[in-house]
Write a protein that holds these residues in place. Sequence first.
Motif, PDB file in Angstrom:
ATOM      1  N   MET A  88       0.858  -1.227   0.111  1.00 20.48           N
ATOM      2  CA  MET A  88       0.022   0.082  -0.005  1.00 20.48           C
ATOM      3  C   MET A  88       0.979   1.079  -0.007  1.00 20.48           C
ATOM      4  N   LYS A  89       0.054   2.259  -0.309  1.00 18.74           N
ATOM      5  CA  LYS A  89       0.754   3.557  -0.019  1.00 18.74           C
ATOM      6  C   LYS A  89       0.638   4.232   1.457  1.00 18.74           C
ATOM      7  N   GLY A  90       1.558   4.321   2.105  1.00 22.39           N
ATOM      8  CA  GLY A  90       1.496   4.733   3.439  1.00 22.39           C
ATOM      9  C   GLY A  90       1.478   3.693   4.561  1.00 22.39           C
ATOM     10  N   GLN A 141      -1.585   6.931   2.706  1.00 25.91           N
ATOM     11  CA  GLN A 141      -1.465   8.058   1.813  1.00 25.91           C
ATOM     12  C   GLN A 141      -2.079   7.894   0.570  1.00 25.91           C
ATOM     13  N   CYS A 142      -3.120   7.200   0.442  1.00 27.96           N
ATOM     14  CA  CYS A 142      -3.827   7.293  -0.846  1.00 27.96           C
ATOM     15  C   CYS A 142      -5.231   6.752  -0.364  1.00 27.96           C
ATOM     16  N   GLY A 143      -6.482   7.218  -1.011  1.00 33.64           N
ATOM     17  CA  GLY A 143      -7.925   6.870  -0.681  1.00 33.64           C
ATOM     18  C   GLY A 143      -7.783   5.250  -1.080  1.00 33.64           C
ATOM     19  N   PHE A 144      -7.262   4.728  -2.187  1.00 35.68           N
ATOM     20  CA  PHE A 144      -7.549   3.348  -2.648  1.00 35.68           C
ATOM     21  C   PHE A 144      -6.639   2.328  -1.212  1.00 35.68           C
ATOM     22  N   SER A 145      -5.587   2.773  -1.055  1.00 40.19           N
ATOM     23  CA  SER A 145      -4.846   2.078  -0.122  1.00 40.19           C
ATOM     24  C   SER A 145      -5.828   2.082   1.273  1.00 40.19           C
ATOM     25  N   ILE A 188      10.369  -2.239  -4.718  1.00 36.40           N
ATOM     26  CA  ILE A 188       9.247  -2.924  -4.285  1.00 36.40           C
ATOM     27  C   ILE A 188       7.940  -2.333  -4.923  1.00 36.40           C
ATOM     28  N   ARG A 189       7.791  -1.033  -5.282  1.00 33.99           N
ATOM     29  CA  ARG A 189       6.473  -0.504  -5.813  1.00 33.99           C
ATOM     30  C   ARG A 189       6.482  -0.890  -7.218  1.00 33.99           C
ATOM     31  N   GLN A 190       7.464  -0.962  -7.777  1.00 28.40           N
ATOM     32  CA  GLN A 190       7.585  -1.415  -9.374  1.00 28.40           C
ATOM     33  C   GLN A 190       7.359  -2.838  -9.367  1.00 28.40           C
ATOM     34  N   ILE A 214       6.265  -5.272  -7.409  1.00 29.99           N
ATOM     35  CA  ILE A 214       5.091  -6.081  -7.099  1.00 29.99           C
ATOM     36  C   ILE A 214       4.129  -5.962  -8.039  1.00 29.99           C
ATOM     37  N   LYS A 215       4.157  -4.856  -9.019  1.00 32.38           N
ATOM     38  CA  LYS A 215       3.380  -4.846 -10.162  1.00 32.38           C
ATOM     39  C   LYS A 215       3.608  -6.007 -11.068  1.00 32.38           C
ATOM     40  N   GLU A 216       4.847  -6.343 -11.381  1.00 30.68           N
ATOM     41  CA  GLU A 216       5.371  -7.133 -12.429  1.00 30.68           C
ATOM     42  C   GLU A 216       5.101  -8.598 -11.679  1.00 30.68           C
ATOM     43  N   TRP A 219      -0.180  -6.978 -12.081  1.00 28.63           N
ATOM     44  CA  TRP A 219      -1.383  -6.073 -11.876  1.00 28.63           C
ATOM     45  C   TRP A 219      -0.696  -4.908 -11.515  1.00 28.63           C
ATOM     46  N   PRO A 220      -1.294  -3.899 -12.345  1.00 31.48           N
ATOM     47  CA  PRO A 220      -0.530  -2.558 -12.639  1.00 31.48           C
ATOM     48  C   PRO A 220      -0.735  -1.379 -11.389  1.00 31.48           C
ATOM     49  N   THR A 221      -1.318  -1.713 -10.427  1.00 32.66           N
ATOM     50  CA  THR A 221      -1.602  -0.736  -9.504  1.00 32.66           C
ATOM     51  C   THR A 221      -1.333  -1.098  -7.973  1.00 32.66           C
ATOM     52  N   ILE A 222      -1.488  -0.181  -6.940  1.00 34.53           N
ATOM     53  CA  ILE A 222      -1.329  -0.298  -5.603  1.00 34.53           C
ATOM     54  C   ILE A 222      -2.620   0.394  -4.944  1.00 34.53           C
ATOM     55  N   PRO A 223      -3.299  -0.408  -4.170  1.00 33.43           N
ATOM     56  CA  PRO A 223      -2.753  -1.362  -3.348  1.00 33.43           C
ATOM     57  C   PRO A 223      -2.962  -2.626  -3.899  1.00 33.43           C
ATOM     58  N   GLN A 224      -2.197  -3.729  -3.202  1.00 31.71           N
ATOM     59  CA  GLN A 224      -2.302  -5.132  -3.639  1.00 31.71           C
ATOM     60  C   GLN A 224      -2.447  -5.857  -2.381  1.00 31.71           C
ATOM     61  N   GLY A 247      -6.327  -8.999  -4.823  1.00 33.08           N
ATOM     62  CA  GLY A 247      -6.701  -7.864  -5.792  1.00 33.08           C
ATOM     63  C   GLY A 247      -6.303  -6.411  -4.974  1.00 33.08           C
ATOM     64  N   GLY A 248      -7.018  -5.878  -5.611  1.00 33.92           N
ATOM     65  CA  GLY A 248      -6.786  -4.213  -5.142  1.00 33.92           C
ATOM     66  C   GLY A 248      -7.759  -3.532  -4.554  1.00 33.92           C
ATOM     67  N   SER A 249      -8.245  -2.217  -4.446  1.00 25.86           N
ATOM     68  CA  SER A 249      -9.189  -1.830  -3.940  1.00 25.86           C
ATOM     69  C   SER A 249     -10.654  -2.134  -4.287  1.00 25.86           C
ATOM     70  N   ASP A 250     -10.814  -1.955  -5.557  1.00 29.24           N
ATOM     71  CA  ASP A 250     -12.139  -2.262  -6.076  1.00 29.24           C
ATOM     72  C   ASP A 250     -12.497  -3.729  -5.953  1.00 29.24           C
ATOM     73  N   ILE A 251     -11.630  -4.868  -6.075  1.00 28.24           N
ATOM     74  CA  ILE A 251     -12.111  -6.215  -5.756  1.00 28.24           C
ATOM     75  C   ILE A 251     -12.246  -6.657  -4.285  1.00 28.24           C
TER      76      ILE A 251
HETATM   77  N1  LIG Z   1      -8.682   0.784  -9.299  1.00 29.79           N
HETATM   78  C1  LIG Z   1      -7.473   0.550  -8.457  1.00 29.79           C
HETATM   79  C2  LIG Z   1      -7.283   1.854  -7.822  1.00 29.79           C
HETATM   80  C3  LIG Z   1      -5.609   1.800  -7.592  1.00 29.79           C
HETATM   81  C4  LIG Z   1      -4.974   2.755  -8.314  1.00 29.79           C
HETATM   82  O1  LIG Z   1      -5.409   3.185  -9.358  1.00 29.79           O
HETATM   83  N2  LIG Z   1      -3.610   3.035  -7.978  1.00 29.79           N
HETATM   84  C5  LIG Z   1      -2.857   3.979  -8.707  1.00 29.79           C
HETATM   85  C6  LIG Z   1      -2.721   5.059  -7.869  1.00 29.79           C
HETATM   86  S1  LIG Z   1      -2.509   5.115  -6.068  1.00 29.79           S
HETATM   87  C7  LIG Z   1      -1.304   3.397  -8.901  1.00 29.79           C
HETATM   88  O2  LIG Z   1      -0.890   2.343  -7.986  1.00 29.79           O
HETATM   89  N3  LIG Z   1      -0.674   3.931  -9.860  1.00 29.79           N
HETATM   90  C8  LIG Z   1       0.798   3.396  -9.744  1.00 29.79           C
HETATM   91  C9  LIG Z   1       1.602   3.985  -8.907  1.00 29.79           C
HETATM   92  O3  LIG Z   1       1.405   4.632  -7.962  1.00 29.79           O
HETATM   93  O4  LIG Z   1       2.855   3.259  -8.767  1.00 29.79           O
HETATM   94  C10 LIG Z   1      -7.922  -0.451  -7.512  1.00 29.79           C
HETATM   95  O5  LIG Z   1      -8.915  -1.222  -7.629  1.00 29.79           O
HETATM   96  O6  LIG Z   1      -6.887  -0.983  -6.609  1.00 29.79           O
END
Ligand SMILES: N[C@@H](CCC(=O)N[C@@H](CS)C(=O)NCC(=O)O)C(=O)O
Length: 108
Positions: free
Chosen positions: A23-25, A31-35, A60-62, A64-66, A70-75, A84-88
């Motif tokens: 996560m972020k923070g 540090q992010c609404g999704f996290s 780790i940020r990059q 974990i995506k590979e 899965w392209p985004t954080i949180p995971q 999954g991430g936030s939506d899931i």
């Molecule tokens: N739809 C995503 C929302 C998460 C998202 O969009 N994260 C973005 C913004 S925090 C992200 O990780 N971007 C790449 C990065 O910041 O390294 C979910 O369900 O988790």
Amino acid sequence: MMTPELQERLTSIINGDKIVVFMKGNKLMPQCGFSNNVVQILNILGVPFTTVDVLADYDIRQGIKEFSNWPTIPQVYVNGEFIGGSDILIELYQNGELQQMLEVALAS
Ligand SMILES: N[C@@H](CCC(=O)N[C@@H](CS)C(=O)NCC(=O)O)C(=O)O
Ligand code: FES
């Protein structure tokens, strides 16, 4: 392509607890609404979990995506498996599957 060292680091983190959140923070200060969504859900369910702040480690940020493909954080990982991430997490929480999944995982 990530190094075997990074892959080993990620594997070791993921295997370090039954529930691991990249996560972020942190738990106390996301540090992010999704996290924040993920932390709030896990707090509501009252389960123990480990967090990893990807803002503190670019590899780790990059990586974990590979690793998760899965392209985004949180995971969120449960018993070593990517969930999954936030939506899931929101969806699994709302339909009751998350609670069941975590109960099973924590009992194992
Ligand atoms: N739809 C995503 C929302 C998460 C998202 O969009 N994260 C973005 C913004 S925090 C992200 O990780 N971007 C790449 C990065 O910041 O390294 C979910 O369900 O988790
Ligand atoms: S840090 Fe901006 S959306 Fe997550």
